[in-house]
Design an enzyme around this catalytic site. Sequence first.
Site, PDB file in Angstrom:
ATOM      1  CD  GLU A  48      -1.881   2.324   1.417  1.00  0.00           C
ATOM      2  OE1 GLU A  48      -1.156   3.008   0.655  1.00  0.00           O
ATOM      3  OE2 GLU A  48      -2.390   2.755   2.450  1.00  0.00           O
ATOM      4  CD  GLU A  86       2.778   7.167  -0.220  1.00  0.00           C
ATOM      5  OE1 GLU A  86       3.020   5.953  -0.038  1.00  0.00           O
ATOM      6  OE2 GLU A  86       2.010   7.814   0.500  1.00  0.00           O
TER       7      GLU A  86
END
Length: 706
Positions: A155, A164
């Site tokens: 995740e 990210e």
Amino acid sequence: MSSGSRMFQLKVDPLTGNSEWVVIEEDEASGDATKQLLANTSYLDMLNDTRRNKAYREAIDKTITKPCHVLDIGAGTGLLSMMAAQAMDNGDSVESSGSKGMVTACESYLPMVKLMRKVLHANGMQRKIRIINKRSDELEVGVDMPSRADVLVSEILDSELLGEGLIPTLQHAHDQLLVDNPKTVPYRATVYGQLIESTGLWKLHDLYNTEKEVLDEIRLVPEGMDSALCVKRQQFSMHCDALEEDIKLLSEPFKVFDFDFWRRPDSHRVMELNVQATNTGTVHAIISWWLLQLDEKGTIFYSTAPKWISCPSSMEGFNSSISWSQNWCDHWKQCVWFIPKKGLSLLKDEEVSLLAVHTDTSISYEMKTLSQNLELGQSELSAQKYQITLLPEKIALYSDVNWRCSMLKAIKNAMKQKTPSLCVVVDDSIFLAVALAHLIKGSHVLSLFPGLQEKGAQYLQAVAAANGYSKDHVEVQKMSELLTSQSSQEKQIDLLVGEPFYYGNNSVLPWQNLRFWKDRSLLDSVLSEGAVIMPCKGLLKACAMSLPDLWQSHQCLQHVEGFDHSVVNSTLGACGGLPPGQENPTLPFSVWQCGESKKMSDIVTIMEFNFLKTISPCSGKAKVEFITHGKCHGFVLWIDWVMDTEESIVLSTGPEQRYWKQGVKLLKEPVAVGSHRSATTDCHSADIETSFDPSTGDLIVDYAFL
């Protein structure tokens, strides 16, 4: 930044702006400073997202049905690792050998590694999961892992999906860490977009055109220099549901990109899309979100779509478990891509040619119609040397007519008190620097620009002619240079001003802008007699509020999908469930974007900060009277800046203003409150007490319900 069992953490003094890298050993990684950092992250909000947790649990249970080697990248508290380990225990009874039945949890952030160990121990999972304190691209098979992993769970998604480092992480994992054709959770992500019209969003980025409607003669973005002050060419995460009343939809949702987790992704793709307008209007922005397919068969989904989006027609009729974004959460929002200048005018049924581009870490757009061409690049290459990028909220503030009028009136009032020969802007206020140079022709303007520095100096020179001042009329100096030069000269500071605004301080608590007070105090020895200080005072304000969505996202954790997480509450700053004497921290939020909210009391003044004197400790107390019946979830605090000694000009940064963040002190538990006129036994009032420590910049907030 980390290395082995130690890490380097950037420590910033909010009242000086000074920063330094400090070494934190493993046994110090859960100290107070680290707790404050973790409380400002989205970990707690993610763990309180029951839709997310349930979707991952269902997908992992469907994907992992027998002993295998599982790799969890960005493991955090170890939640997904524990789900994977338990899924193997509950799966087919097959004898495991070698790395089969193993979970490798990769987490690079040392404080989270320490927290993960506590969580695994609390759940008896410490022997089933191997923790590696490294970045995933530092892992080596044969060194950190006995073999390539059969399954990847992860995740590592932000609101834009890619921010990210999803793509480079997946590329390295497929190249070095995973078997061929691995199983993955999630399986796929799809990015969607929608064309929208919104005056509010337009004002968040187009200062050049909005400033044309202002009649004050200050031109922060002069003609031919329309990119002098601008936002970055990137997507900005926002809770678009909070803007729904200001949004007109101009198209149906359209698919932008698919990203498959189960195979190596490309670093760069270009997609040409043809989008038909469903309404006549002006395209000010593209709103985007993503839909996560967590399992291979396409039965488990999670969406970050705004509330006005319903289930895609392609999924109707399927026996799918869809976690739709009907519950507010702060860790994933929608994204906004601004269309340059005034936007793009469209007629209903007109077709737009849209070019979508993704890199390793971002998604961008360019668009044209058959009848219009719109350049989306920077307007002038020559502008880059003086171009300053600001946050959307600052662009909108600088185009706010009322705010500009108040600032200019305050300057004119200050000129009546004393004709200044030397004016100093102590912060990074571009507006005040230009306005002073424009209005006060006979004085010299010095700007400290601690964040903007040389870029700010180049900007002031570039806009001089358009604002009617000579280039030698303004100057940028460092604080140390100003103190040295003024102490050796007879000329002293007659007017000292600030918004206050410090460039780069994007997520600070309101009282951390009291750096203005600290800077004013450092300059005390070079102030002339009767020098005018603007603002002259700060008023700490507070209001009790109902904030059910925000409180829910920060509430105390117990069991998350059956796994005990109570050990993380103290470190992550949860509401309630903390040891006696320990309080959850006050955190910065834009209250208008915090989901459902309601004022439960009138606004009170708790204490004053007197900028006419040098900085000192101060404290205050106020009684909050509740005005309506309901649940109080916390207190919202902010500073109103008093610009003149007559207190005729006061600029508020409260929750009704969308340009600033407020400080939010959430309660341990919601409290039923009511007005004195009600016949209920609810609390009718509360005492709130604060104290400010100038040595640390901290504001302590205490309260008691009566």
